[in-house]
Design an enzyme around this catalytic site. Structure first.
Site, PDB file in Angstrom:
ATOM      1  N   GLY A   1       0.878  -1.106  -0.112  1.00 48.86           N
ATOM      2  CA  GLY A   1      -0.101   0.124  -0.073  1.00 48.86           C
ATOM      3  C   GLY A   1       0.839   1.181  -0.175  1.00 48.86           C
TER       4      GLY A   1
ATOM      5  N   GLN B   1       3.146  10.219   1.108  1.00 52.37           N
ATOM      6  CA  GLN B   1       4.317   9.267   1.190  1.00 52.37           C
ATOM      7  C   GLN B   1       5.322   9.789   0.170  1.00 52.37           C
ATOM      8  OE1 GLN B   1       2.372   5.303   2.052  1.00 52.37           O
ATOM      9  NE2 GLN B   1       4.275   5.110   3.239  1.00 52.37           N
TER      10      GLN B   1
ATOM     11  N   CYS C   1       5.779  -0.104   7.188  1.00 54.54           N
ATOM     12  CA  CYS C   1       5.382   1.024   6.430  1.00 54.54           C
ATOM     13  C   CYS C   1       6.743   1.497   5.399  1.00 54.54           C
ATOM     14  CB  CYS C   1       4.963   2.188   7.023  1.00 54.54           C
ATOM     15  SG  CYS C   1       4.610   3.655   6.344  1.00 54.54           S
ATOM     16  N   LEU C   2       6.511   1.733   4.213  1.00 52.18           N
ATOM     17  CA  LEU C   2       7.609   2.132   3.141  1.00 52.18           C
ATOM     18  C   LEU C   2       8.220   3.465   3.816  1.00 52.18           C
ATOM     19  CD1 LEU C   2       6.116   1.292  -0.337  1.00 52.18           C
ATOM     20  CD2 LEU C   2       7.666  -0.071   1.199  1.00 52.18           C
TER      21      LEU C   2
ATOM     22  N   HIS D   1      -4.610   1.507   7.417  1.00 49.03           N
ATOM     23  CA  HIS D   1      -3.261   2.128   7.498  1.00 49.03           C
ATOM     24  C   HIS D   1      -2.997   3.088   6.545  1.00 49.03           C
ATOM     25  CE1 HIS D   1       1.503   1.126   7.805  1.00 49.03           C
ATOM     26  NE2 HIS D   1       1.246   1.997   6.758  1.00 49.03           N
ATOM     27  N   GLU D   2      -3.540   3.048   5.271  1.00 49.41           N
ATOM     28  CA  GLU D   2      -3.460   4.091   4.192  1.00 49.41           C
ATOM     29  C   GLU D   2      -4.329   5.191   4.392  1.00 49.41           C
ATOM     30  OE1 GLU D   2      -0.768   3.520   2.678  1.00 49.41           O
ATOM     31  OE2 GLU D   2      -0.494   1.467   2.929  1.00 49.41           O
TER      32      GLU D   2
ATOM     33  N   HIS E   1      -2.522   7.526   6.881  1.00 54.12           N
ATOM     34  CA  HIS E   1      -1.571   8.287   6.153  1.00 54.12           C
ATOM     35  C   HIS E   1      -2.304   9.802   5.749  1.00 54.12           C
ATOM     36  CE1 HIS E   1       2.217   6.267   6.127  1.00 54.12           C
ATOM     37  NE2 HIS E   1       1.733   5.307   5.527  1.00 54.12           N
TER      38      HIS E   1
END
Ligand code: NI
Length: 174
Positions: free
Chosen positions: A46, A51, A94-95, A136-137, A140
């Site tokens: 994701g 991000q 997470c990236l 989660h996304e 963000h």
């Protein structure tokens, strides 16, 4: 498609509240495709627009497992309409917080409304990994990272390590 640079924490751009999208047009479709390219290139499931430095309410996900057909979902203005009372613990990464993982407790199932890549309004029922990933996304887009669901002690430990890693990367580049 192009790969975009992923911002890593701590960074003020990860803490902002992203703005709703007025319309999913060609430019936004390109952003969604670039985000997918970036996500696949980083072995993520994701990615949210903040991000990659874009303060708009856009996310992409693909929770297909290795060996399964890719199943990309492009979402603008995602809105969680319903959350189950049942909770689920998942080990999240997470990236933007590379190499850090922690168990996060979230509703096990959700219903979500969004605008797709053709500017159509859709609803999706999600459970398990997809539900975790979507929550989660969406977080963000409100400047919330998975570490914000942890104790202040754990969060501080992870963010300090990330800050240190970031500093040493800057020194390497200098
Ligand atoms: Ni993330």
């Amino acid at each position: 498609m192009a790969r975009l640079e992923i911002i890593t924490a701590p960074d003020p751009r990860l803490k902002i509240k992203a703005k709703p999208v007025a319309k999913v047009d060609a430019g936004l479709r390109r952003l969604m495709d670039d985000m997918l390219d970036t996500m696949y290139g980083s072995i993520g499931i994701g990615l949210a627009a903040p991000q990659v430095g874009v303060a708009q309410r856009v996310i992409v996900v693909d929770v297909a497992r290795e060996g399964e057909n890719p199943n990309p979902i492009r979402l603008a203005n995602p809105e969680i309409l319903w959350r189950s009372d049942e909770m689920m613990v998942a080990n999240e990464g997470c990236l933007s917080l590379p190499e850090h993982y922690a168990e996060v407790d979230r509703p096990a199932a959700i219903r979500l409304r969004y605008v797709d890549h053709e500017n159509e309004i859709r609803e999706i029922d999600a459970a398990g990994l997809l539900a975790t990933c979507l929550q989660h996304e969406v977080d963000h887009l409100d400047g919330v990272l998975f570490v914000d669901h942890l104790s202040a002690l754990k969060r501080g430990m992870i963010l300090r390590k990330l800050q240190k890693a970031k500093r040493s990367r800057v020194l390497e580049k200098a």
